[in-house]
Scaffold this motif. Structure first.
Motif, mmCIF file in Angstrom:
data_model
loop_
_atom_site.group_PDB
_atom_site.id
_atom_site.type_symbol
_atom_site.label_atom_id
_atom_site.label_comp_id
_atom_site.label_asym_id
_atom_site.label_seq_id
_atom_site.Cartn_x
_atom_site.Cartn_y
_atom_site.Cartn_z
ATOM 1 N N ASP A 18 -5.737 -0.197 9.958
ATOM 2 C CA ASP A 18 -5.170 0.526 9.176
ATOM 3 C C ASP A 18 -3.522 0.930 9.565
ATOM 4 O O ASP A 18 -3.295 2.290 9.418
ATOM 5 C CB ASP A 18 -6.181 1.940 9.109
ATOM 6 C CG ASP A 18 -7.446 1.592 8.475
ATOM 7 O OD1 ASP A 18 -7.352 0.919 7.481
ATOM 8 O OD2 ASP A 18 -8.219 2.280 9.101
ATOM 9 N N THR A 58 -13.958 -0.794 3.299
ATOM 10 C CA THR A 58 -13.957 0.428 4.151
ATOM 11 C C THR A 58 -15.428 0.350 4.920
ATOM 12 O O THR A 58 -15.544 1.080 5.804
ATOM 13 C CB THR A 58 -13.995 1.762 3.316
ATOM 14 O OG1 THR A 58 -15.140 1.692 2.186
ATOM 15 C CG2 THR A 58 -12.689 1.817 2.676
ATOM 16 N N GLN A 103 -2.921 4.199 4.345
ATOM 17 C CA GLN A 103 -3.921 5.142 4.095
ATOM 18 C C GLN A 103 -4.992 4.692 3.487
ATOM 19 O O GLN A 103 -6.251 5.364 3.774
ATOM 20 C CB GLN A 103 -3.128 6.077 3.157
ATOM 21 C CG GLN A 103 -2.141 6.837 3.663
ATOM 22 C CD GLN A 103 -2.058 7.574 4.766
ATOM 23 O OE1 GLN A 103 -3.128 8.321 4.902
ATOM 24 N NE2 GLN A 103 -0.891 7.771 5.503
ATOM 25 N N GLN A 104 -5.215 3.518 2.826
ATOM 26 C CA GLN A 104 -6.332 2.919 2.262
ATOM 27 C C GLN A 104 -6.223 1.510 2.379
ATOM 28 O O GLN A 104 -5.206 0.673 2.314
ATOM 29 C CB GLN A 104 -6.494 3.336 0.759
ATOM 30 C CG GLN A 104 -7.886 2.971 0.071
ATOM 31 C CD GLN A 104 -7.567 3.855 -1.422
ATOM 32 O OE1 GLN A 104 -6.597 4.098 -1.862
ATOM 33 N NE2 GLN A 104 -9.104 3.712 -2.029
ATOM 34 N N ARG A 105 -7.487 0.753 2.741
ATOM 35 C CA ARG A 105 -7.680 -0.552 2.805
ATOM 36 C C ARG A 105 -7.415 -1.160 1.433
ATOM 37 O O ARG A 105 -7.775 -0.608 0.382
ATOM 38 C CB ARG A 105 -8.977 -1.026 3.230
ATOM 39 C CG ARG A 105 -8.990 -0.681 4.796
ATOM 40 C CD ARG A 105 -10.304 -1.157 5.711
ATOM 41 N NE ARG A 105 -10.255 -0.863 7.024
ATOM 42 C CZ ARG A 105 -11.275 -1.217 7.713
ATOM 43 N NH1 ARG A 105 -12.490 -1.810 7.308
ATOM 44 N NH2 ARG A 105 -11.147 -1.003 9.061
ATOM 45 N N SER A 106 -7.276 -2.620 1.369
ATOM 46 C CA SER A 106 -7.234 -3.438 0.157
ATOM 47 C C SER A 106 -8.521 -3.121 -0.662
ATOM 48 O O SER A 106 -9.682 -3.141 0.139
ATOM 49 C CB SER A 106 -7.068 -5.047 0.580
ATOM 50 O OG SER A 106 -5.930 -5.066 1.124
ATOM 51 N N GLN A 107 -8.356 -2.865 -2.116
ATOM 52 C CA GLN A 107 -9.434 -2.696 -3.009
ATOM 53 C C GLN A 107 -9.539 -3.905 -3.689
ATOM 54 O O GLN A 107 -8.782 -4.650 -4.112
ATOM 55 C CB GLN A 107 -8.974 -1.400 -3.783
ATOM 56 C CG GLN A 107 -8.921 -0.021 -3.066
ATOM 57 C CD GLN A 107 -8.301 0.841 -4.086
ATOM 58 O OE1 GLN A 107 -8.071 0.640 -5.097
ATOM 59 N NE2 GLN A 107 -8.426 2.059 -3.746
ATOM 60 N N ASN A 148 -5.578 -4.404 7.659
ATOM 61 C CA ASN A 148 -6.841 -3.623 7.202
ATOM 62 C C ASN A 148 -7.737 -3.162 8.260
ATOM 63 O O ASN A 148 -8.316 -2.092 8.169
ATOM 64 C CB ASN A 148 -7.681 -4.617 5.964
ATOM 65 C CG ASN A 148 -6.827 -4.790 4.734
ATOM 66 O OD1 ASN A 148 -7.230 -3.822 4.040
ATOM 67 N ND2 ASN A 148 -6.262 -5.595 4.369
ATOM 68 N N ALA A 155 0.923 -1.165 -0.027
ATOM 69 C CA ALA A 155 0.146 -0.005 -0.019
ATOM 70 C C ALA A 155 0.920 1.467 0.002
ATOM 71 O O ALA A 155 0.458 2.265 -0.738
ATOM 72 C CB ALA A 155 -0.938 0.177 1.098
ATOM 73 N N ARG A 169 -2.494 -1.290 -4.295
ATOM 74 C CA ARG A 169 -3.586 -1.198 -3.355
ATOM 75 C C ARG A 169 -4.760 -2.278 -3.564
ATOM 76 O O ARG A 169 -5.799 -2.257 -2.884
ATOM 77 C CB ARG A 169 -4.300 0.118 -3.120
ATOM 78 C CG ARG A 169 -3.549 1.137 -2.745
ATOM 79 C CD ARG A 169 -4.235 2.691 -2.527
ATOM 80 N NE ARG A 169 -3.217 3.725 -1.675
ATOM 81 C CZ ARG A 169 -2.459 4.386 -2.529
ATOM 82 N NH1 ARG A 169 -2.379 4.393 -3.904
ATOM 83 N NH2 ARG A 169 -1.951 5.299 -1.706
ATOM 84 N N ASN A 205 -16.441 -3.717 -0.538
ATOM 85 C CA ASN A 205 -15.848 -2.469 -0.040
ATOM 86 C C ASN A 205 -15.438 -2.578 1.179
ATOM 87 O O ASN A 205 -16.211 -2.488 1.984
ATOM 88 C CB ASN A 205 -16.747 -1.452 -0.473
ATOM 89 C CG ASN A 205 -16.258 -0.186 0.081
ATOM 90 O OD1 ASN A 205 -14.817 -0.095 0.258
ATOM 91 N ND2 ASN A 205 -16.825 0.992 0.250
#
Length: 314
Positions: free
Chosen positions: A235, A159, A147-151, A232, A80, A85, A157
Motif C-alpha cells: 500500500d 483487500t 489509499q486503496q488496492r486495485s479494484q 498493492n 490511484a 482505482r 477482492n
C-alpha cells in the motif's frame, strides 16, 4: 541423469505445494505475519524469475532490473492517486510502462557488451530513480501512500489477504510456465545460443540483437507486473523500490537459487528472505552472518541451491 524422482524435482514440487497450502496453515495457526511475509516472497520471486530470463538464460547482466519494480509500482500508485482505482486500467498501464522502458533501455544497452552493458542498465535505473524522487506531487523522496488496492470485479477482492496471496501465487506459477515455454522454444534456444557464442549465431543467419531485445522486454514487463503486485501488497511506493541495491538483491536471489534454472530463482527468493527474517530476529547485525553464508554458496555450490540438489541422486 535427471528424472521425475530426482531430489531436485521432489524438493521443487514440495516447495510449490507448500506455497499453495501456506494460507491454510496461516489461518489455523492464526499467524497472519507468515502470510504477509510469504506474499512478499512470492512477489519478489516473480521479479527474480524475470531477471533469470535475461541473466541466467540470456547472459545479460542487468544491474538495473529493479527499475521495473518501481515503474510497475508507481503506475499503480500514480493512477490511484489520480482517482483511477480499477485494476483493469492500473495493471495494463504498469505492464505497458515497463515494456516501453525496457524497450528503450534494451535498444541502447544491447549494442554493448560486458561491463558497458552493466553500466548502461545501472545508469538508466539511477536516472529513473532520481526522476521519481523529484516528483513532489507524488511524494518525492518520501514515497506515495496508496489509499486503496486495485479494484476488480466481484468476487475478486485484493483487500482480502488470502485472495491476494493466491493471485500473486497464480501469477508466479504463470511466470514460471511462461519462462519454461520460452527457454524450450526456438526463440529460447536462439537466446541461449547467443549467450554462448553471439558471433557464430549471427554468422548462421540469426538476428540475435532482435531476439535478445524481445527477451529483455519480456523480462522487464514481467518485473513490472511484480512491481504492481508489490505496490498493492505494501500500500505504498517509494523510489527505494528501484534503487540499485534492490537490483543487487534480485541478482543474489538468482545466483543463490541457481542461474539458468527455471525454478532456481524461487529457491533463491525463499532462502534469502527467510534467512533475512530469521537472522534479523537474532541480531541487528544479521548481514555479518548472511554475507559469509552467501560466499560459501558461491564458492562451493556454483549452480546454487538448484545445482546442489541436482548433484544428489535420490
Amino acid at each position: 541423469m535427471s528424472g521425475p524422482l530426482t531430489l531436485r524435482n521432489i524438493v521443487a514440487a514440495a516447495l510449490l505445494v507448500a506455497l499453495a497450502l501456506l494460507p491454510v496453515y496461516s489461518q489455523f495457526s492464526h499467524n497472519v505475519f507468515l502470510l504477509t511475509l510469504f506474499t512478499r516472497i512470492v512477489i519478489l520471486a516473480m521479479a527474480a524469475v524475470s531477471l533469470n530470463l535475461i541473466l541466467g538464460f540470456g547472459g545479460m547482466m542487468s544491474f538495473g532490473h529493479a527499475v521495473y519494480l518501481g515503474i510497475g509500482g508507481y503506475a499503480v500508485g500514480i493512477l490511484a492517486f489520480e482517482g483511477v482505482r480499477s485494476g483493469f486500467v492500473q495493471w495494463p498501464a504498469a505492464l505497458l510502462a515497463s515494456a516501453l522502458f525496457a524497450l528503450v533501455i534494451g535498444a541502447l544497452s544491447l549494442r554493448t557488451r560486458g561491463v558497458y552493458f552493466i553500466m548502461i542498465t545501472l545508469a538508466f535505473a539511477q536516472m529513473a530513480y532520481y526522476v521519481i524522487a523529484g516528483l513532489a506531487r507524488y511524494g518525492g523522496d518520501d514515497g506515495l501512500t496508496i489509499q486503496q488496492r486495485s479494484q476488480f470485479v466481484a468476487p475478486l477482492n485484493l483487500t482480502d489477504k488470502t485472495q491476494f496471496y493466491y493471485v500473486c501465487l497464480a501469477l508466479l506459477f504463470a511466470s514460471l510456465y511462461l519462462v519454461w515455454r520460452l527457454v524450450n522454444s526456438r526463440f529460447g534456444l536462439v537466446v541461449q545460443g547467443a549467450r554462448s557464442n553471439d558471433t557464430r549465431m549471427r554468422a548462421i543467419g540469426f538476428p540475435t540483437y532482435r531476439y535478445k531485445l524481445v527477451c529483455f522486454v519480456i523480462a522487464g514487463t514481467l518485473c513490472g507486473l511484480a512491481g504492481a503486485l508489490l505496490a498493492n501488497h505494501t500500500d505504498f511506493v517509494s523510489p527505494a523500490m528501484m534503487y540499485w541495491t534492490r537490483s543487487g538483491d534480485l541478482i543474489i536471489m538468482v545466483v543463490l537459487g541457481g542461474m539458468g534454472s527455471v525454478i532456481g530463482p524461487v529457491f533463491g527468493a525463499v532462502a534469502l528472505l527467510v534467512l533475512e527474517e530469521v537472522l534479523s530476529g537474532i541480531t541487528e547485525y544479521w548481514q555479518i552472518i548472511l554475507g559469509p553464508l552467501l560466499l560459501l554458496v558461491v564458492l562451493f555450490a556454483r549452480g546454487g541451491i538448484d545445482g546442489l540438489l541436482g548433484k544428489v541422486r535420490s
